[in-house]
Each structure stands twice: as C-alpha cells, then as structure tokens.
Enzyme design. Structure first.
Site, mmCIF file in Angstrom:
data_model
loop_
_atom_site.group_PDB
_atom_site.id
_atom_site.type_symbol
_atom_site.label_atom_id
_atom_site.label_comp_id
_atom_site.label_asym_id
_atom_site.label_seq_id
_atom_site.Cartn_x
_atom_site.Cartn_y
_atom_site.Cartn_z
ATOM 1 N N HIS A 54 27.670 22.318 -2.129
ATOM 2 C CA HIS A 54 28.450 21.775 -1.288
ATOM 3 C C HIS A 54 28.913 20.392 -1.556
ATOM 4 O O HIS A 54 28.095 19.869 -2.594
ATOM 5 C CB HIS A 54 27.414 21.658 0.168
ATOM 6 C CG HIS A 54 26.813 22.700 0.388
ATOM 7 N ND1 HIS A 54 27.096 23.525 1.777
ATOM 8 C CD2 HIS A 54 25.641 23.245 0.202
ATOM 9 C CE1 HIS A 54 26.461 24.432 2.003
ATOM 10 N NE2 HIS A 54 25.223 24.302 1.171
ATOM 11 N N THR A 56 29.457 16.749 0.528
ATOM 12 C CA THR A 56 29.130 16.069 1.767
ATOM 13 C C THR A 56 30.470 15.861 2.601
ATOM 14 O O THR A 56 30.211 15.733 3.728
ATOM 15 C CB THR A 56 28.199 14.998 1.607
ATOM 16 O OG1 THR A 56 29.033 14.000 0.940
ATOM 17 C CG2 THR A 56 26.887 15.254 0.899
ATOM 18 N N GLU A 126 23.454 19.545 -1.491
ATOM 19 C CA GLU A 126 24.753 18.564 -1.178
ATOM 20 C C GLU A 126 24.876 17.764 -2.336
ATOM 21 O O GLU A 126 24.076 16.787 -2.538
ATOM 22 C CB GLU A 126 24.234 17.999 -0.010
ATOM 23 C CG GLU A 126 24.323 18.981 1.330
ATOM 24 C CD GLU A 126 25.529 19.271 1.802
ATOM 25 O OE1 GLU A 126 26.678 18.762 1.154
ATOM 26 O OE2 GLU A 126 25.510 19.902 3.015
ATOM 27 N N HIS A 191 30.026 26.798 -0.830
ATOM 28 C CA HIS A 191 30.092 26.902 0.471
ATOM 29 C C HIS A 191 31.191 27.608 0.867
ATOM 30 O O HIS A 191 31.060 28.468 1.945
ATOM 31 C CB HIS A 191 29.908 25.556 1.314
ATOM 32 C CG HIS A 191 29.566 25.527 2.665
ATOM 33 N ND1 HIS A 191 29.403 24.654 3.562
ATOM 34 C CD2 HIS A 191 28.827 26.685 3.410
ATOM 35 C CE1 HIS A 191 28.833 24.821 4.660
ATOM 36 N NE2 HIS A 191 28.536 26.148 4.592
ATOM 37 N N ASP A 201 34.258 23.174 0.750
ATOM 38 C CA ASP A 201 33.592 22.895 -0.242
ATOM 39 C C ASP A 201 32.855 23.659 -1.257
ATOM 40 O O ASP A 201 32.782 24.915 -0.793
ATOM 41 C CB ASP A 201 32.478 21.866 0.411
ATOM 42 C CG ASP A 201 31.672 22.519 1.445
ATOM 43 O OD1 ASP A 201 31.806 23.059 2.044
ATOM 44 O OD2 ASP A 201 30.424 22.422 1.217
#
Length: 828
Positions: A54, A56, A126, A191, A201
């Site tokens: 991912h 953020t 993340e 993601h 992302d």
C-alpha cells in the site's frame, strides 16, 4: 514522536499480584496433567497467503493517527520516508503495528485468486507516499465513469518512492517470504490489484520490477511478451477473453465482453503494476501480450485453454452486423429472396400525411424501373444514371395514414435499385381550426389562483396544432418569498421530466438495443451483468423489470442514512449505489406475483443500458438518440452541459427539505432549477439514472412522441422497429393499464391520466414534478403537458407526509386538461 510495538503472546495473562502464585501453580498443574501428543497432519496450509503493498496517501504523522490510533484501519507494518517533515527520527526504521499472526484491517472488501476478504489471509505493508489527486471541478459526487479512481474525472500526480525506504521494504519482504512459504510470486500484490474499483495504491511509481529482481513478486519475460504481441497485432483477442485471462491471473473481474467500469478499473490496475508507462485502462495488444506472458510463466496449465479459445474466436463466423434503416422504407428492389406468393413481392406500406412525403431512389446498376405510390406511377427521369441518387416529392400522391409502394420492371435483368421513404416529420399547423378556448380559460384561471406555470403542446396528424406557455417558470426565492419580478414561462422552457425519464430515455434506449439484437425481452439480467445473482436475482428477466413484476419494492431511499434497510444501504455515490442495486437490495415479494411500481427496477435498467453499451446512460441516449434527431434540449445534468438556471422551470422551493421539515446529509435547501429533483437520482446516482434525471422541452418531447406515432422513427432516423414497439406497448397479462414500462389507458381505468376519451391503444407516462405525456395512435394525437406544480408551498398531510398546494389544481391532476384537449380534437 516514537512508536513502540507491544504484543502479548497468545498464552500471556495479566492478573493481580496477590493471585499470581495461585495462577502459576494452576497453570503448571493444568499443563502437566493434560496428555497432548504431537501427530502432524499432511493436509494444512499457512494462514498467510498474500503480501499486499500500500501507499498511505498521507504523511507519517497522519498515517500513525490513522493506523495506530484510528478505530477503522490498520496494517502489519509501516515504513516512513526520509523527506517527510512529520517523521521525527533521523534514521528510517520499519514499524510493526500488528503482529503477523493477527488480522490487520488493511485490505477491505477484496478479491484475489478466488479468495475474498483478504484481511484474513494476508500481511499488509503501508509505505508513506503522498500522491496529489484531484477530481473534476464541480463534481460533488463520484460515478463509475467520471469520478472513480481511474476515470476521466480523476487526476493523480504520483511521486517517486524514497530509495532508502524501498531498500527497507526489500529486506522486510524477504524476511516475510522466508517465514511464510505459501506466498508465491503472484501473491505479492498491490492494494489496487485486489480492489481495483476503490484503490489506486501503491500507484504506477511503485518499483515492482526492482522488487522482482530481488526475488519478490512476479514479472514477465520480455521474449514471451514479444511472441504474444506478434500474434495479437495480427488479430486482437476479444475483450471477453482478456477479461477471462485477468481473472485467471487473479483479478476479481466478471466476463461481460464489454468495456464497462469494472474492466476499465481492472485494466488500469494491471497496467499500473506491469505497464506503468502505459496506464490507459484500454485493452491494448501490448496489455494482452503482457497478461498472457505472465499466465504462461506462472500458470502454464492455464495458458493452453486460453489460447485455444483465442484461435477459435479468430475463425468464428461473426454475427451479421445490424444495419440501421435510413427511413421507414429502406429496401432493394427486386427483392433478393422473393416469396412464392407473387403478389406480396416488391410491395411496401408506409405512413404519411396528405401533401407530405419524399422518395429517395439510388440507381445501383439499373437503368429503368416502374415505381407506383398508391397506384399512381411516378414520372421519374429515366434511364437512370449509374450510381446516381434521385429525390422526388410525394406531396401530390400521399394521404393520411398508410400508403402503398410498388416496384416493377427493374431493368436490365439482374439489376436493382434502392428505395427509401423517410418517416414523417412534424409540421407547424398553418391555420387555427381547433377551438381550445375552454382549455385556455381553465388554465389561465388556475394561473391567476396561484398555479405557477405550464407549457402545453398538442400534435395531431403530424402537425403541431397548439403550443402555448402559461404563467411563470419561477415564482419564489430560496426563502419561499414571492419574487418581485417572477420569471415568465416561455414555450422553450426546459422541465424536469421526472418519471417520464423511464419512457423517453431508458425505454427508448432499450427499444433501440432490442431492435439492434443486443438485448431481448426474455434475457436474464444476469446474462449481461453476471454479478447480478443471489436471493433469486438470477431468475429475473428484463421484462420483469419493465413490467414491475421483478419483486422489488417501490424504492430504496439510498440518500438517507435512516432508510428502511439501514445505514449499510446509505449511498450518495453512484458506484456504490449501483453495487447495492446489483448485489444487496432485497426482493420484497416473489417474482411475477403482482405488479409493484418500482423506481428500483428502472434504476437497474439504467445500469443495464450502461453495461450493454459501455457508455453512461446520458452519453448513450444523448449521442445515439437525441442528437441525431436534432434534439438539443434533451439532457441529463444540463447545468454541466452549457445550460443556465434561467432556462428551466423551477421545482421545489427549498430543495428537498419540504420547507425545512426534512433533513439528511448534503440536502439542498434552495430553489431547484435545472437540477433533478428526485433524491435518488441526484444524490445517489449523480443526476443520471434510469428512473429520473432527464430534462427536456415541449418541442423536443413532441418529436419523441411523433416517433411513437410513426412507429419507430423520424425523418431518415429509425430508433426502433415497429415489432419492438408493439411488444413494449401491448397490455400486460396482469394489468391492462400496464405495458412494458409504458402506462396504458386500458378501458378508461386510468382516466385521471388519459381522460375519458382516450382509445385503448393510448400510451404515456406521468412525472412527479408535474409532467404528463399521452400518445394515442387511434386519433394520431400526442399531448405534452409540462408544469411546475411542485414549485408551490408545502402543506402537511399527515405524520411525515407532505403535499404541495399545486397538487390541488386541475393542472396538477392532468385528466381534466387531457379531457378538454380530446374534446377540442373530437369536435373538430
């Protein structure tokens, strides 16, 4: 700011000190007294199957607030970046937020390689990276084509990732893969791969190839890509095959064979992962070659059936393409496949009005032909010039109603001609032969008593015999006070057509698609929208939605959190609303039991049109129906397309608030003018829906009603075939006043709408805002009455029911006005 991770082992127990000795003794006794012997089974796997990357989209400090302190989202790991002012340390470090044995909430609603809800089966990382994403100015809501992650209404600028950050990610990923051997190369994903319609992302700047070179994740072999590309440039794979291949690789896409929203999103996600220099959302040959090369490398058993299908599709005989007729007659003579009944050959009927009509003759390779209209031979210049076109007026030979065409003696032998006769077009009546004085007196009287305004247009025998404007298009300001200078009604004022949208947008679109062979009445909705299933949905046919017998209730108030199905059904986002319609809205009664008038059914039909055409509903009807007819005033969301508020009749005075009595999220509290009133259409579908949203003028509506009287076309444009119209307008077996979508006069059972004089063939519809249409083939009559009855003060009826003072006028009740029009026509 520093973050420390603190985890208890599964067997850790915190107890008061005074009981600690007892608990230790108890545990020791318990553990030593329980006879457990290890006998390892062969059939098992590890919980963790996927590694999900991912970004953020927010800085370090906000990421910590969301992922550590927030109640709704988390991740197993967080990796900061150096150039973030909110990061407090000088050295980058990996922060563990959730133990790998526990479930972090990072994936959301997701799918990959046949598995759903990937929070249960994945580790999420993340990475702090902040793209700049903007939406199109003026778009307050998103929709699946213009405002989602990958649509034209979305602009994202993606920054590069910090190299030191990526170096930490590589070390962490290798460590994770070493401890979780079930994570294969194709199970290291982004993601956006597992939820392409919601997320973009880690974006196109994420260094997937760099990770691959470190032994993390999947990548293709260039030579294999080139081999497939060389094949596909000669003959492209079908879109359905590309959808199948995407699902084979892992994406949660349904095969539809159409460039729909899910396909745009999925292709964009795939390209961001493997072709980041070419993120277009298009099914290009290079994209297909890359996809097939990946399957060839990682799923070698799956590539053979895909390529076998590819080869079969290249040799398949394509279906005959639908060729739209240019007029009501568009035929070659002599007929290429004549009947054995000699006197039925080379003859056609066509509709016309006395003194009107035109014939167009293309001499393909013929020199002579005898052409008769109503038994009279046309005096045509002959011999024909090769490949020439001739146009002749039929004004001296046509009469009202059906006319006859006959073609004989096409010479030389084996030659042919093409003959076209356009549909009738509306003419302005040259004289005032009809007495509408009683009608005008009633309307003007009600205007004087406080009714805001109206525009009335009447068509008889192909002529506009009345077109009048009355009163005002706007009387009140945003506070409900009378304007010192009301805005006068004009004949070209545009109106919110409300439920007339169902007929003159959605039904017109469906009738056109059925004429073209792209849909059938008996098709299951799931034939075109595969995800429309569960709870009996897979049995629902298109005609069930059209005749309101699918089993849905009248409406779902998606725009309100307090709707009857709960907050899970709250949606002010078209994409979410469409998914709720397709997967969640429950059937309230059994299919086919009884008609229940339902906005839900027509909302679904609007989604169906979008799925079949690959175009948003407004784009389809405007570009494929209205604009070819020259109808410039028939639009959805007209204020976004160059129109201004003063061109429209106003509706509710204080938005959707019923004079301040109602409230919900984002409610409008100003005079609605040029914005669709219907709450489901405006808030939950962003103004474009199958049940409401169309704006039009009386003049444009007159053309659309004349198409119905012409049985399918106007001028040289055919919109739908007469046979399709007959299916749509015939009486339902359950209710004589219902067709497929259309309202029918029946045997006087809908007098409040059609008046007492309408024939049993009369069709039409009403609109909640104060619009009504009547089309009566028996009288060759069409009535378009457009009013703004909701632009009147609100009154309490009972409990939470509210009415409008405009409802108490005859103009707002339709039937009396329609009755006086019929009396004027019949007396003449």
């Amino acid at each position: 700011m520093k973050v420390k991770s603190l985890f208890l082992s599964p067997f850790s127990i915190v107890v008061p000190a005074r009981f600690s000795a007892f608990f230790v003794l108890f545990l020791l006794v318990g553990c030593t007294s329980l006879p457990i012997e290890q006998m390892p089974a062969k059939s098992y796997n590890h919980r963790v199957q996927f590694l999900v990357m991912h970004f953020t989209a927010i800085d370090y400090e906000r990421s910590v607030n969301a992922l550590v302190k927030g109640p709704y989202v988390s991740s197993h790991y967080l990796i900061p970046e150096r150039f973030d002012d909110s990061y407090p340390d000088e050295e980058l470090k990996v922060l563990q937020l959730v133990d790998e044995q526990n479930r972090a909430w990072h994936a959301g609603r997701s799918y990959w390689q046949g598995r759903k809800a990937l929070n249960d089966q994945s580790i999420g990382i993340e990475i702090v990276n902040v793209p700049q994403c903007e939406r199109e100015m003026g778009h307050h809501f998103s929709d699946p084509h213009n405002g989602n992650e990958h649509g034209d209404g979305r602009l994202c600028i993606f920054p590069d990732f910090d190299p030191e950050q990526i170096a930490l990610l590589v070390k962490l990923s290798k460590d994770i893969l070493a401890r979780h051997p079930d994570i294969g190369p194709t199970q290291v994903i982004g993601h956006s791969d597992i939820t392409p319609s919601r997320k973009n992302d880690p974006g196109p700047r994420f260094p997937w190839y760099q990770l691959y070179k470190e032994g993390i994740g999947a990548w293709y072999d260039n030579d294999t890509v080139n081999d497939y590309w060389q094949q596909f440039t000669k003959a492209s794979p079908s879109l359905g095959l590309i959808q199948r291949a995407l699902r084979t690789y892992g994406y949660g896409i349904q095969e539809t064979g159409r460039m729909d929203a899910q396909t745009l999103d999925t292709l964009s996600a795939f390209q961001m992962h493997f072709l980041p220099w070419h993120v277009s959302g298009e099914a290009t040959d290079k994209t297909a070659a890359t996809l097939f090369a990946l399957i060839d490398k990682y799923f070698p058993k799956e590539i053979a059936p895909l390529m076998e299908r590819y080869k079969k599709e290249q040799t398949a005989v394509p279906e005959a393409e639908f060729v739209e007729p240019l007029g009501q007659v568009d035929s070659h003579f002599p007929e290429p496949e004549p009947s054995e009944r000699v006197l039925v050959n080379d003859r056609r009927s066509f509709q016309a009005y006395a003194g009107q009509g035109e014939i167009i003759i293309d001499s393909l390779d013929a020199e002579f032909a005898d052409i008769y209209v109503n038994g009279d031979q046309l005096n045509i210049q002959q011999p024909f010039a090769p490949e020439a076109q001739y146009r002749y007026s039929l004004a001296r030979r046509t009469h009202d109603g059906l006319n006859q065409l006959r073609v004989e003696n096409v010479r030389p032998e084996g030659a042919s001609i093409r003959v076209r006769i356009p549909y009738p077009t509306l003419q302005q009546s040259a004289d005032n032969q009809y007495d509408f004085s009683a009608l005008d007196k009633l309307i003007n009287s009600e205007i004087e008593q406080g009714y805001p305004g109206a525009v009335l247009l009447v068509v008889k025998d192909g002529q506009v015999i009345k077109h009048s404007a009355y009163g005002n298009k706007r009387l009140y300001d945003d506070n409900g006070l009378m304007l010192p200078e009301p805005q006068q009604m004009r004949k070209d004022t545009l109106f919110d057509m409300a439920s007339n949208t169902k007929m003159f947008a959605t039904n017109f679109a469906l009738m056109k698609l059925m004429t073209e062979g792209k849909l059938s009445f008996n098709d299951k909705v799931s034939d075109h929208i595969p995800e429309f299933k569960g709870q009996g949905r897979s049995a629902i046919r298109i005609k069930d939605l059209l005749n309101h017998t699918a089993g849905y209730g009248p409406e779902v108030r998606f725009f309100e959190r307090e709707n009857k199905f709960g907050e899970a059904f709250f949606s002010q986002n078209k994409n979410k609303t469409a998914q709720l319609l397709l997967n969640e809205v429950p059937l309230e009664i059994g299919r086919g039991l009884k008609p229940v008038y339902s906005d839900t059914g027509f909302m679904l039909l609007g989604v169906l049109v979008e799925r079949v055409t690959g175009m948003r509903l407004d784009h389809y009807v405007e570009s494929q129906i209205y604009e070819p007819l020259g109808l410039r005033n028939s639009k959805f969301t007209p204020l976004k397309k160059g129109f201004v508020k003063s061109q429209f009749a106003a509706t509710e005075i204080q938005g959707n608030s019923r004079g301040g009595r109602v409230s919900f999220d984002n409610i409008r509290d100003y005079v609605l003018q040029g914005e669709v009133h219907d709450e489901k259409a405006y808030y939950s579908m962003q103004g474009v829906a199958g049940h409401a949203g169309l704006f039009s003028s009386a003049e444009d509506m007159a053309v659309l009603t004349q198409i119905l009287l012409n049985r399918g076309g106007y001028g040289e444009q055919q919109i739908f075939a007469p046979s399709v119209l007959d299916q749509f307008t015939k009486a339902s077996d359950m209710d004589i006043t219902l067709g497929l979508g259309w309202r029918r006069a029946g045997n006087g059972e809908r007098r409040w709408h059609f008046g007492p004089y309408a024939s049993s063939q009369a069709i039409g519809h009403t609109g909640w805002t104060g619009t009504v249409t009547v089309v009566d083939p028996e009288y060759d009559l069409a009535i378009v009455l457009l009013t703004n009855r909701r632009h009147t003060p609100v009154v309490n009826l009972e409990d939470d029911l509210y009415g409008f003072t405009g409802d108490d006028f005859e103009l707002g009740r339709y039937g009396s006005i329609v009755s006086l029009i019929y009396e004027s026509v019949i007396s003449r």
